[in-house]
Design a protein around this motif. Structure first.
Motif, PDB file in Angstrom:
ATOM      1  N   TYR A 184       3.642   8.697   1.700  1.00  0.00           N
ATOM      2  CA  TYR A 184       3.197   7.600   0.751  1.00  0.00           C
ATOM      3  C   TYR A 184       1.811   7.998  -0.015  1.00  0.00           C
ATOM      4  CZ  TYR A 184       1.477   2.579  -0.282  1.00  0.00           C
ATOM      5  OH  TYR A 184       1.180   1.440  -0.831  1.00  0.00           O
ATOM      6  N   CYS A 185       0.851   8.585   0.589  1.00  0.00           N
ATOM      7  CA  CYS A 185      -0.236   8.941  -0.134  1.00  0.00           C
ATOM      8  C   CYS A 185       0.064   9.780  -1.207  1.00  0.00           C
ATOM      9  CB  CYS A 185      -1.249   9.375   0.692  1.00  0.00           C
ATOM     10  SG  CYS A 185      -1.896   8.076   2.162  1.00  0.00           S
ATOM     11  N   ASP A 186       0.851  10.911  -0.934  1.00  0.00           N
ATOM     12  CA  ASP A 186       1.242  11.992  -1.932  1.00  0.00           C
ATOM     13  C   ASP A 186       1.982  11.198  -2.928  1.00  0.00           C
ATOM     14  OD1 ASP A 186       0.025  13.726  -0.584  1.00  0.00           O
ATOM     15  OD2 ASP A 186       1.757  14.757   0.370  1.00  0.00           O
ATOM     16  N   TYR A 187       2.846  10.258  -2.835  1.00  0.00           N
ATOM     17  CA  TYR A 187       3.715   9.760  -3.812  1.00  0.00           C
ATOM     18  C   TYR A 187       2.884   8.994  -4.880  1.00  0.00           C
ATOM     19  CZ  TYR A 187       6.437   5.719  -5.645  1.00  0.00           C
ATOM     20  OH  TYR A 187       6.761   4.523  -6.357  1.00  0.00           O
ATOM     21  N   LEU A 188       1.726   8.185  -4.219  1.00  0.00           N
ATOM     22  CA  LEU A 188       0.867   7.332  -4.984  1.00  0.00           C
ATOM     23  C   LEU A 188       0.134   8.227  -5.953  1.00  0.00           C
ATOM     24  CD1 LEU A 188      -0.088   4.369  -2.533  1.00  0.00           C
ATOM     25  CD2 LEU A 188       1.740   4.303  -4.623  1.00  0.00           C
ATOM     26  N   ALA A 189      -0.611   9.242  -5.458  1.00  0.00           N
ATOM     27  CA  ALA A 189      -1.265  10.171  -6.056  1.00  0.00           C
ATOM     28  C   ALA A 189      -0.489  10.820  -7.330  1.00  0.00           C
ATOM     29  CB  ALA A 189      -2.126  11.114  -5.112  1.00  0.00           C
ATOM     30  N   LYS A 190       0.562  11.440  -6.753  1.00  0.00           N
ATOM     31  CA  LYS A 190       1.309  12.046  -7.796  1.00  0.00           C
ATOM     32  C   LYS A 190       1.835  11.038  -8.950  1.00  0.00           C
ATOM     33  CE  LYS A 190       5.620  14.644  -8.490  1.00  0.00           C
ATOM     34  NZ  LYS A 190       6.776  15.178  -7.958  1.00  0.00           N
ATOM     35  N   LYS A 191       2.265   9.840  -8.742  1.00  0.00           N
ATOM     36  CA  LYS A 191       2.537   8.773  -9.780  1.00  0.00           C
ATOM     37  C   LYS A 191       1.720   8.209 -10.672  1.00  0.00           C
ATOM     38  CE  LYS A 191       5.378   4.536 -10.585  1.00  0.00           C
ATOM     39  NZ  LYS A 191       6.194   3.272  -9.615  1.00  0.00           N
ATOM     40  N   PHE A 192       0.627   7.921 -10.015  1.00  0.00           N
ATOM     41  CA  PHE A 192      -0.451   7.322 -10.862  1.00  0.00           C
ATOM     42  C   PHE A 192      -1.591   8.245 -11.328  1.00  0.00           C
ATOM     43  CE2 PHE A 192       1.296   3.863  -8.603  1.00  0.00           C
ATOM     44  CZ  PHE A 192       1.387   2.880  -9.621  1.00  0.00           C
ATOM     45  N   GLY A 193      -1.427   9.565 -10.511  1.00  0.00           N
ATOM     46  CA  GLY A 193      -2.137  10.532 -11.502  1.00  0.00           C
ATOM     47  C   GLY A 193      -1.567  10.998 -12.909  1.00  0.00           C
TER      48      GLY A 193
ATOM     49  N   TYR B 255       3.721  -5.379   5.321  1.00  0.00           N
ATOM     50  CA  TYR B 255       4.015  -5.076   3.474  1.00  0.00           C
ATOM     51  C   TYR B 255       3.456  -3.605   3.347  1.00  0.00           C
ATOM     52  CZ  TYR B 255       4.979  -9.805   2.909  1.00  0.00           C
ATOM     53  OH  TYR B 255       5.595 -11.285   2.767  1.00  0.00           O
ATOM     54  N   ALA B 256       2.288  -3.288   4.053  1.00  0.00           N
ATOM     55  CA  ALA B 256       1.800  -1.997   3.540  1.00  0.00           C
ATOM     56  C   ALA B 256       2.758  -0.939   4.395  1.00  0.00           C
ATOM     57  CB  ALA B 256       0.240  -1.769   3.946  1.00  0.00           C
ATOM     58  N   LEU B 257       3.191  -1.112   5.630  1.00  0.00           N
ATOM     59  CA  LEU B 257       3.630  -0.263   6.413  1.00  0.00           C
ATOM     60  C   LEU B 257       5.336  -0.095   5.658  1.00  0.00           C
ATOM     61  CD1 LEU B 257       3.045  -1.121  10.011  1.00  0.00           C
ATOM     62  CD2 LEU B 257       2.516   0.856   8.761  1.00  0.00           C
ATOM     63  N   GLY B 258       5.777  -1.203   5.205  1.00  0.00           N
ATOM     64  CA  GLY B 258       7.047  -0.961   4.529  1.00  0.00           C
ATOM     65  C   GLY B 258       7.022  -0.179   3.391  1.00  0.00           C
ATOM     66  N   SER B 259       5.993  -0.089   2.643  1.00  0.00           N
ATOM     67  CA  SER B 259       5.931   0.565   1.258  1.00  0.00           C
ATOM     68  C   SER B 259       5.752   1.914   1.651  1.00  0.00           C
ATOM     69  CB  SER B 259       4.287   0.395   0.606  1.00  0.00           C
ATOM     70  OG  SER B 259       4.451  -1.016  -0.021  1.00  0.00           O
ATOM     71  N   ALA B 260       5.112   2.333   2.639  1.00  0.00           N
ATOM     72  CA  ALA B 260       4.948   3.923   3.186  1.00  0.00           C
ATOM     73  C   ALA B 260       6.282   4.288   3.892  1.00  0.00           C
ATOM     74  CB  ALA B 260       3.750   3.845   4.244  1.00  0.00           C
ATOM     75  N   TYR B 261       6.854   3.372   4.597  1.00  0.00           N
ATOM     76  CA  TYR B 261       8.266   4.022   5.154  1.00  0.00           C
ATOM     77  C   TYR B 261       9.205   4.169   3.769  1.00  0.00           C
ATOM     78  CZ  TYR B 261       7.150   1.316   9.541  1.00  0.00           C
ATOM     79  OH  TYR B 261       6.641   0.900  10.796  1.00  0.00           O
ATOM     80  N   GLY B 262       9.145   3.477   2.820  1.00  0.00           N
ATOM     81  CA  GLY B 262      10.123   3.862   1.652  1.00  0.00           C
ATOM     82  C   GLY B 262       9.732   5.118   1.060  1.00  0.00           C
ATOM     83  N   ALA B 263       8.517   5.299   1.079  1.00  0.00           N
ATOM     84  CA  ALA B 263       8.077   6.697   0.350  1.00  0.00           C
ATOM     85  C   ALA B 263       8.560   8.000   1.300  1.00  0.00           C
ATOM     86  CB  ALA B 263       6.506   6.758   0.325  1.00  0.00           C
TER      87      ALA B 263
ATOM     88  N   CYS C 133      -4.843   2.409   7.373  1.00  0.00           N
ATOM     89  CA  CYS C 133      -5.547   2.071   6.419  1.00  0.00           C
ATOM     90  C   CYS C 133      -6.637   3.073   6.032  1.00  0.00           C
ATOM     91  CB  CYS C 133      -6.382   0.886   6.862  1.00  0.00           C
ATOM     92  SG  CYS C 133      -5.208  -0.731   6.895  1.00  0.00           S
ATOM     93  N   ASN C 134      -7.302   3.828   6.824  1.00  0.00           N
ATOM     94  CA  ASN C 134      -8.100   4.787   6.514  1.00  0.00           C
ATOM     95  C   ASN C 134      -7.554   5.759   5.518  1.00  0.00           C
ATOM     96  OD1 ASN C 134     -10.146   3.427   8.028  1.00  0.00           O
ATOM     97  ND2 ASN C 134      -9.992   4.643   9.704  1.00  0.00           N
ATOM     98  N   GLN C 135      -6.327   6.311   6.154  1.00  0.00           N
ATOM     99  CA  GLN C 135      -5.636   7.372   5.122  1.00  0.00           C
ATOM    100  C   GLN C 135      -5.429   6.962   3.793  1.00  0.00           C
ATOM    101  OE1 GLN C 135      -2.244   9.048   7.182  1.00  0.00           O
ATOM    102  NE2 GLN C 135      -1.935  10.606   5.549  1.00  0.00           N
ATOM    103  N   VAL C 136      -4.798   5.557   3.788  1.00  0.00           N
ATOM    104  CA  VAL C 136      -4.408   4.959   2.412  1.00  0.00           C
ATOM    105  C   VAL C 136      -5.601   4.725   1.810  1.00  0.00           C
ATOM    106  CG1 VAL C 136      -3.212   3.067   1.519  1.00  0.00           C
ATOM    107  CG2 VAL C 136      -2.196   4.349   3.432  1.00  0.00           C
ATOM    108  N   ARG C 137      -6.615   4.148   2.205  1.00  0.00           N
ATOM    109  CA  ARG C 137      -7.678   3.893   1.265  1.00  0.00           C
ATOM    110  C   ARG C 137      -8.576   5.154   0.868  1.00  0.00           C
ATOM    111  NH1 ARG C 137     -10.569   2.136   5.538  1.00  0.00           N
ATOM    112  NH2 ARG C 137      -9.810   0.019   5.272  1.00  0.00           N
ATOM    113  N   ALA C 138      -8.472   6.165   1.403  1.00  0.00           N
ATOM    114  CA  ALA C 138      -8.838   7.348   0.940  1.00  0.00           C
ATOM    115  C   ALA C 138      -8.172   7.934  -0.077  1.00  0.00           C
ATOM    116  CB  ALA C 138      -8.846   8.512   1.977  1.00  0.00           C
ATOM    117  N   THR C 139      -6.949   7.668  -0.397  1.00  0.00           N
ATOM    118  CA  THR C 139      -6.128   8.147  -1.623  1.00  0.00           C
ATOM    119  C   THR C 139      -6.307   7.100  -2.741  1.00  0.00           C
ATOM    120  OG1 THR C 139      -4.411   9.222  -0.397  1.00  0.00           O
ATOM    121  CG2 THR C 139      -3.811   8.397  -2.280  1.00  0.00           C
ATOM    122  N   VAL C 140      -6.099   5.697  -2.209  1.00  0.00           N
ATOM    123  CA  VAL C 140      -6.084   4.676  -3.350  1.00  0.00           C
ATOM    124  C   VAL C 140      -7.351   4.327  -3.976  1.00  0.00           C
ATOM    125  CG1 VAL C 140      -5.464   2.231  -3.853  1.00  0.00           C
ATOM    126  CG2 VAL C 140      -4.101   3.622  -2.035  1.00  0.00           C
TER     127      VAL C 140
END
Length: 510
Positions: A496-505, A429-437, A183-190
């Motif tokens: 996962y963090c890189d995927y979100l940052a790249k896509k939404f950026g 649910y959150a882990l599943g999203s991250a696994y998918g990335a 959560c800490n890692q994802v929160r820092a990105t999201v």
């Protein structure tokens, strides 16, 4: 001569074991049918009778699994596995059923029956409470379920935090400490991305999704999407419910339940794609595992990685907009005839804080999970009770998403999970999203052209990869082993963090 007799004895034990598995599977099948019926077409006043039937089935299943004769059989076969006299699939079955048996044996049969009765009753109350915005009627059930779940966790492992015991039931090896770090890692990105979008991002037009689309037409669209996901209609059925879900019954039988809002087509579109991911996983398990304890998905995190992979990484990708728009134009030409692929891509990827988890955008979604996770931790530590939940929900929603909760139907009553006793489920649910990335990187390394498959509307290469790497293994491998097998490395949330940052950026030109 002795060796021949030993092989004969092992073969005889193996036949008895398979007979036991088949009997257990029969009970499990009947319980799934009853539960699916209860959540979809059963009348409201049938809940009490259904609860009695489910209690009897779960009690019989529990008694069979934990009986002295069943434990002796599994014990003898486990010794044969240790000696190397049983290998391959049967050895995996013995290992998994032995674990199931150890955990089930910790819970007295009468308590198992009472739990089933309680959660069935709670589910019926929750359905009415949500529609009536009536937290008070559901509140006592939450306290009862939490207390029972704590007691059961103590039976399973009294040396651990009860909540960690429950996390492990849904995702083997997961602890609150590990999930906190995630959560800490994802929160820092999201969180910075969300703030930047709110302050500087320009939201696209998505008014076409507010157009009224009749339920009958949405049902046709649902079947079109099931086809697009590559699922044979002869392998599935579509039903309607308050809270979308899916269930794997057997090889060739996985059910999808969705909820249709006539003024919110997008909700049904992505509910169906999400649930189709679950169904594809269940249908892709090796048929050799049918009627055994290895049938079905291995964990909720892996299961959610399939549903959210289909929903987001495929379903909300730019290349997939062509096939998706083709379906929408064919069924609702007056609305989507003038919508471009770029318009659709921006609209289905709007990132904006909202109240409802299952309709949340891909970026803010993990924040919804963190809200639920923090409340569950407080309930299981004894720092909060059910009476505190509406206030906690409002405070955390304001903190994480910056929005007010208008009522409990749009807050703490929105999800069905607690009525079924599924505490510890939400983190998956959150882990599943991250696994998918992380799967995406592995697919590319293996030569799968994900973008080309999505653009063609033919997901065969993607499905083939998932079937080889994930689906076929059923419950024979736990999540950590499966991730490493599929991706060539342990789970790493950085993908996962890189995927979100790249896509939404890129989407918001940040």
């Amino acid at each position: 001569m002795g060796n021949s007799k030993g092989k004969h004895d092992v073969k005889k034990l193996g036949k008895k074991f398979r007979k036991l598995e088949r009997k257990l599977w029969n009970y499990e099948y009947l319980m799934k049918v009853t539960q699916f019926d209860g959540a979809t077409i059963a009348p409201e006043h049938g809940a009490a009778a259904r609860g009695e039937a489910l209690a009897a089935l779960s009690g019989a299943h529990h008694a069979l699994l934990t009986s002295d004769s069943s434990r002796a059989l599994v014990h003898d076969l486990a010794k044969a596995v240790a000696r190397g006299n049983v290998t391959g699939q049967l050895a995996d079955e013995v290992r998994v059923l032995a674990r199931d048996q150890r955990e089930a044996s910790a819970i007295p049969t009468k308590e198992e029956e009472a739990w089933t009765r309680l959660t069935c009753e709670a589910d019926a109350v929750w359905h009415k409470a949500k529609l009536a915005n009536d937290w008070a009627s559901f509140e006592p059930y939450v306290d009862r379920i939490v207390e029972t779940a704590k007691r059961h966790a103590g039976y399973l492992d009294s040396s651990k935090d009860p909540y960690d015991v429950l996390l492990d039931q849904y995702e083997r090896g997961l602890t609150s400490k590990a999930f906190d770090a995630f959560c800490n890692q994802v929160r820092a990105t999201v969180v910075p991305l969300v703030h930047a979008i709110v302050e500087h991002g320009r939201q696209p037009n998505a008014s076409f999704f507010a157009a009224r689309v009749p339920a009958a037409l949405q049902e046709q669209i649902s079947f079109d999407l099931i086809d697009l996901m590559g699922i044979d209609r002869a392998d599935t059925a579509l039903a309607f419910t308050e809270h979308p879900f899916s269930e794997g019954f057997a090889a060739g039988d996985a059910r999808i339940a969705t909820h249709i809002y006539e003024d919110n087509l997008i909700s049904n579109v992505y509910s169906v794609i999400h649930e189709a991911g679950h169904a594809a996983y269940e249908l892709g398990v090796d048929p050799a595992y049918s009627y055994t304890c290895l049938a079905g998905g291995t964990s909720m995190g892996i299961h959610e990685s399939q549903s959210r992979f289909f929903e987001n990484i495929i379903g909300r990708s730019r290349p997939f907009m062509g096939p998706l728009l083709e379906v929408l134009r064919r069924r609702v030409p007056a609305v989507f005839g003038s919508v471009s692929e770029d318009d659709l891509y921006r609209a289905v990827n709007i990132a904006q804080p909202s109240l409802i988890r299952i309709e949340a955008d891909e970026l803010t979604y993990p924040l919804h999970i963190m809200i639920r996770y923090e409340i569950e931790r407080l309930l299981f530590s004894g720092e909060a009770t059910a009476a505190d939940i509406p206030g906690l929900w409002a405070d955390l929603t304001k903190s994480y998403l910056g929005i007010e909760v208008p009522d409990d139907a749009h807050g703490c009553l929105q999800d069905t999970h607690w009525s079924g006793g599924d505490f510890g489920y939400f983190p998956t649910y959150a882990l599943g999203s991250a696994y998918g990335a992380q799967y995406v990187s592995a697919m590319v390394a293996d030569g799968v052209d994900l973008g080309a498959a999505c653009a063609a509307g033919d997901l065969t290469p993607v499905r083939d990869w998932l079937e080889r790497k994930i689906w076929r293994w059923g419950r024979s491998k736990d999540a950590p082993e499966l991730i490493e097998l599929a991706c060539g490395a342990p789970f790493n949330a950085t993908y996962y963090c890189d995927y979100l940052a790249k896509k939404f950026g890129a989407l918001y030109a940040l």
